[in-house]
Enzyme design. Structure first.
Site, short mmCIF file in Angstrom:
data_model
loop_
_atom_site.label_atom_id
_atom_site.label_comp_id
_atom_site.label_asym_id
_atom_site.label_seq_id
_atom_site.Cartn_x
_atom_site.Cartn_y
_atom_site.Cartn_z
CE LYS A 1 5.23 -16.13 6.66
NZ LYS A 1 4.41 -15.87 7.85
CE LYS B 1 3.33 -19.46 5.45
NZ LYS B 1 2.90 -18.62 6.50
#
Ligand code: PBG
Length: 329
Positions: A200, A253
């Protein structure tokens, strides 16, 4: 894979593009409604349906409205939702995140009762619940790791006890997957899967989400735990470590600026891999479409297809309902 290709004019690559039928026959990537996970924002109260100004079509919903929404989502064939919660009160240690009567815990119990077939995933993080908006405990100007991980294990266990079907830690602290796995196992939840937000990035594309989740940090930023957008070898280390610690599904992400990372992760590990088509990626398309600058439906389907083509087995996306409707046609 080695690509062999004949020479023009013996080989004409356009032959397999000339009609819709043959295009469909040679199509390599097929989106399905089964690929989608739909994010939902739970807020306290009743009959609340508050649109996020930067995310047209996305709402903060009270639990009664979440139940209705989940019934719709299930009727469309979307297999899963992921819950985020905005608590009544925020404090320094994010206690709303692991309260028995917490907002996500209430939503879980209510939806489990009314729409039992829908898979309920819960985002495990403290940023929506802390008064300072950080993902863990803050001491001085440090966002501390180990003490925060302990609270995240409490949050994950609390979600499990309220009926979560899968926990998804999104904090990016070190060691949290293993810690959550141990606590779940010790409490009888050895069959509950973990979807790790494994790679992320510290991204500007989360802006609209922070409006939706009311989780903008009051000072500083998330660069001391989320990844530097310039790195991709490091993403492989993050993913490898989460797999070693027991992650069942790994996530990259955001999606669009990180399709290369997604591709590497899928190629390298062959794990069930998720991609999060984040808020800013949604808002950009909505904004341009509202001005007539792009065909919103077309670019939505193109973007989702590209995420799957790059290697995603599942896509967390605010477009899930709209795309499901398009796929139905
Ligand atoms: C953290 C979390 C965030 C998102 C999902 N989980 C925000 C952040 O890290 O600041 C972003 C999702 C999106 O932008 O759509 N709980």
């Amino acid at each position: 894979m080695q690509t062999l290709v004949g020479e023009y004019p013996t080989t004409r690559l356009r032959r397999t593009r000339l009609t819709p039928v043959i295009r469909a026959m040679v199509r390599e990537t097929e989106l399905s409604v089964k690929d989608f996970i739909y994010p939902l924002f739970a807020v306290p109260g009743k009959k609340i349906k508050h649109e996020i100004s930067s995310m047209p079509g996305v709402y903060q919903l009270s639990v009664d409205e979440i139940v209705r929404e989940c019934a719709d989502v299930h009727a469309l064939g979307i297999p899963a939702v992921i819950f985020f919660g905005i608590p009544e009160h925020k404090d320094e240690v994010g206690s709303g995140a692991y309260a028995e009567q917490g907002i996500v815990q209430q939503a879980l119990r209510a939806v489990k009762k009314e729409v039992p077939e829908l898979m309920l995933i819960t985002d495990v993080c403290l940023c929506e619940y802390t008064s300072h908006g950080h993902c863990g405990i803050v001491r001085g100007d440090e966002i501390v790791n180990d003490a925060s991980v302990e609270l995240l294990t409490k949050e994950a266990l609390s979600h499990a006890q309220a009926g979560s079907d899968m926990v998804a830690p999104s904090d990016m602290f070190d060691g949290r997957i293993g810690a959550i796995r141990r606590v779940l196992d010790a409490n009888g939840f050895q069959n509950l899967p973990i979807m790790s937000y494994a790679a992320k990035y510290a991204s500007g594309f989360y802006g609209p989400f922070r409006e939706a989740a009311e989780s903008t940090p009051k000072f500083g930023d998330r660069r001391s735990h989320q990844m530097d957008p310039a790195n991709s070898d490091e993403a492989l280390r993050e993913v490898a470590q989460d797999i070693m610690e027991g992650a069942d599904i790994v996530m990259v992400k955001p999606a669009l600026s990180y399709l290369d990372v997604l591709h590497r992760v899928k190629q390298q590990f062959g794990m069930p891999t998720a991609a999060y088509n984040v808020s800013g990626e949604y808002s950009l398309i909505k904004a341009a479409a509202s001005k007539g600058w792009v065909d919103g439906e077309r670019v939505m389907m193109e973007v989702l297809t590209s995420i799957k083509r790059a290697g995603a087995d599942m896509i967390l996306t605010y477009f899930a309902k709209e795309a499901a409707q398009v796929l139905k046609k």
